[in-house]
Design an enzyme around this catalytic site. Structure first.
Site, PDB file in Angstrom:
ATOM      1  N   LYS A 182     -23.847 -34.510  -1.595  1.00  0.00           N
ATOM      2  CA  LYS A 182     -23.444 -33.718  -2.744  1.00  0.00           C
ATOM      3  C   LYS A 182     -22.693 -32.390  -2.017  1.00  0.00           C
ATOM      4  O   LYS A 182     -23.119 -31.708  -1.309  1.00  0.00           O
ATOM      5  CB  LYS A 182     -24.726 -32.685  -3.360  1.00  0.00           C
ATOM      6  N   GLU A 260     -27.254 -26.011   9.563  1.00  0.00           N
ATOM      7  CA  GLU A 260     -26.212 -25.302  10.318  1.00  0.00           C
ATOM      8  C   GLU A 260     -25.870 -24.123   9.420  1.00  0.00           C
ATOM      9  O   GLU A 260     -25.404 -24.267   8.251  1.00  0.00           O
ATOM     10  CB  GLU A 260     -24.842 -26.183  10.670  1.00  0.00           C
ATOM     11  N   CYS A 294     -18.165 -20.610   9.623  1.00  0.00           N
ATOM     12  CA  CYS A 294     -19.295 -19.711  10.162  1.00  0.00           C
ATOM     13  C   CYS A 294     -19.198 -19.506  11.563  1.00  0.00           C
ATOM     14  O   CYS A 294     -19.980 -18.626  12.097  1.00  0.00           O
ATOM     15  CB  CYS A 294     -20.446 -21.028  10.221  1.00  0.00           C
ATOM     16  N   GLU A 392     -22.002 -11.703   7.494  1.00  0.00           N
ATOM     17  CA  GLU A 392     -20.848 -12.209   7.625  1.00  0.00           C
ATOM     18  C   GLU A 392     -19.883 -12.029   6.567  1.00  0.00           C
ATOM     19  O   GLU A 392     -20.072 -12.229   5.425  1.00  0.00           O
ATOM     20  CB  GLU A 392     -21.270 -13.866   7.521  1.00  0.00           C
TER      21      GLU A 392
HETATM   22  C1  SIN Z   1     -18.169 -24.066  10.163  1.00  0.00           C
HETATM   23  O1  SIN Z   1     -17.550 -23.090   9.694  1.00  0.00           O
HETATM   24  O2  SIN Z   1     -19.397 -24.015   9.679  1.00  0.00           O
HETATM   25  C2  SIN Z   1     -17.823 -25.255  10.834  1.00  0.00           C
HETATM   26  C3  SIN Z   1     -16.647 -24.822  11.701  1.00  0.00           C
HETATM   27  C4  SIN Z   1     -16.368 -25.979  12.751  1.00  0.00           C
HETATM   28  O3  SIN Z   1     -16.729 -27.235  12.716  1.00  0.00           O
HETATM   29  O4  SIN Z   1     -15.544 -25.594  13.547  1.00  0.00           O
END
Ligand code: SIN
Length: 490
Positions: A182, A260, A294, A392
């Site tokens: 999803k 993650e 992230c 963040e």
């Molecule tokens: C992410 O922002 O979660 C992944 C970034 C990346 O794969 O470089």
């Protein structure tokens, strides 16, 4: 930007379940919009628990025969899928820019990045070695063999609509697992196109199933997977709050998890750093995808001796970034994904200014371009009581903090519940070794801002989650070890 593809059939608006493209059981749909303009670009299936259950049924039926295929047969299918991703790169990039807003150059880069995981795991598929354990007792032989974990639920975010799902599906299929997926509510079209190409590559019916759903319906659909004991693994990229929810709700059936999650990456520039390299690294890491990653630096610590020079150089580079929609070939920063995202960015900057931040460039919405644009921003006098320090921001905002001592920088960098990425620049090799060891992060960029690669283990520590994606370690997340003890051999 019209949704005009070379291959119109890559625009899929229904679910892929058991090899068939089907409407949601409720027949409900929801709109997908272009974040640059707010216009509706497609209406896609709004799936719920009944669709999730149908997808699991299909994945369950397909599981036995897929896991029994020879690894090199699975690898051959993944290689064909990779070739199709490359061949259809322009269409995939267009779809991505339409629904996510990122400039075309970045979308093209993401197709290549996502496809690289498919190529990588096509190779890794044939390397799931086990062990023959040195004999411990006469007449007994012990071995450890690796087996697919079972049905995998893959739940992905909107910031990398192709790469995040590719780097979950590819190792899952390579390992011999079947998948129910999803994508995020905002960006289902790229994932559905990816699934269509997987079918063309020869991924059998039911091995890969993909649902689209609105945020509310998606929660219900995922809840069905979490409660279903046939789903043996959940792999998720997204917020820490959702990751914790998934971990809690998976506990009932003790699923394997890869999470993650959020980051709040520190970026440290020491007095002895190569400043040009540090600026280039920061530009790459911070402003990729408009700061919506992230791993992007969220807190930039600069040592007092180079602070003013660094701030000046950075502000000049950031002020020159071209903000525009994906249709502009010179665009470097596109719109943010939606109103909620842009409101958070504005709130963070306003909070910082109210607490003494001095804006060197940016610091405002660009409403003349559209509803979701924010000017790339640099400010100094960042401090620990600001929202940008503990949350963040997920946008093109670079707060600069001044520090004096190495010890202080490391302490500040680690003073966060998160631990995904961390970066630092120095020319002192002893400091390089010391700081790399002390930073609490799953990924460290040492004199480097571009850390992501299919060949490297990607993942966090602390509240940034667990599990690794990419590299030789990435396959283990989709495998389980079976120990076979054979006796009476003498
Ligand atoms: C992410 O922002 O979660 C992944 C970034 C990346 O794969 O470089």
């Amino acid at each position: 930007m019209a949704l005009k593809l070379k291959r119109e059939e890559l625009v899929r608006t229904r679910n892929l379940i058991g090899g068939e493209w089907s409407e949601a059981v409720s027949r409900a749909r929801y709109p997908v919009t272009n974040p640059a303009t707010g216009e509706i670009i497609a209406e896609v299936a709004n799936s719920g628990p009944a669709d999730a259950r149908a997808a699991t049924n299909a994945a369950y039926q397909a599981a036995e025969s897929w896991r029994n295929r020879l690894p090199r047969e699975r690898a051959a299918i993944l290689r064909r899928w990779h070739a199709l991703l490359v061949e259809n790169s322009e269409d995939l990039a267009t779809l991505m820019s339409m629904e996510q807003g990122k400039p075309m150059a970045e979308s093209r880069g993401e197709v290549a990045y996502g496809a690289s995981y498919v190529a990588w795991f096509a190779e890794e598929a044939t390397r799931t070695y086990g062990d023959l354990i040195p004999q411990q007792q006469r007449g007994k032989q012990m071995r450890a063999m690796k087996e697919p974990v079972g049905i995998v639920a893959a739940i992905t975010p909107w910031n990398f609509p192709l790469a995040m799902i590719a780097r979950k599906i590819a190792p899952a299929l390579a390992a011999g697992c079947t998948v129910v997926g999803k994508p995020a509510e905002d960006t289902p079209l790229t994932a559905l196109a990816l699934a269509a190409l997987a079918g063309e590559a020869g991924v059998p019916a039911g091995v890969l199933n993909m649902l689209s759903a609105s945020r509310e319906q998606g929660i219900e659909a995922v809840a069905d997977w979490l409660a279903d004991d046939r789903v043996r693994k959940v792999t998720f990229t997204g917020s820490t709050a959702v990751g914790k929810y998934l971990a809690r709700e998976s506990a009932g059936t003790l699923k394997k998890l890869s999470l993650e999650l959020g980051g709040n990456a520190p970026f440290i520039v020491f007095d002895d750093a190569d400043l040009d390299a540090a600026i280039a690294g920061l530009m790459a890491a911070k402003f990729r995808n408009g700061g919506q990653t992230c791993v992007c630096p969220n807190r930039i610590y600069v040592q007092a001796g180079v602070f003013d020079r660094f701030a000046e150089l950075l502000a000049a580079r950031v002020g020159a970034l071209k903000v525009a929609s994906a249709t502009d070939p010179e665009a470097q920063i596109g719109p943010m994904i939606n109103a909620k995202a842009i409101d958070k960015i504005a709130r963070h900057v306003e909070d910082a200014v109210s607490k003494g931040a001095i804006v060197l460039t940016g610091g405002k919405r660009l409403t003349e371009l559209g509803p979701n644009y924010y000017a790339p921003t640099v400010f100094t006098h960042a401090s620990n009581d600001m929202l940008v320090t503990c949350e963040e921001t997920f946008g093109p905002v670079a707060p600069l903090y001044r520090f004096d001592q190495e010890e202080e920088a490391v302490r500040l960098a680690n003073d966060s519940p998160f631990g995904l990425a961390a970066y630092f620049y120095t020319r002192d090799m002893r400091r390089a070794e010391r700081v790399a060891r002390r930073l609490e992060a799953g990924v460290v960029g040492l004199n480097e801002g571009a850390v992501s690669s299919e060949a490297a283990p990607f993942g966090g520590v602390k509240e940034s989650g667990y599990g690794r994606e990419g590299s030789k370690y990435g396959l283990d997340d989709y495998l389980t070890i079976k120990y076979v003890c054979q006796g009476n051999l003498d």
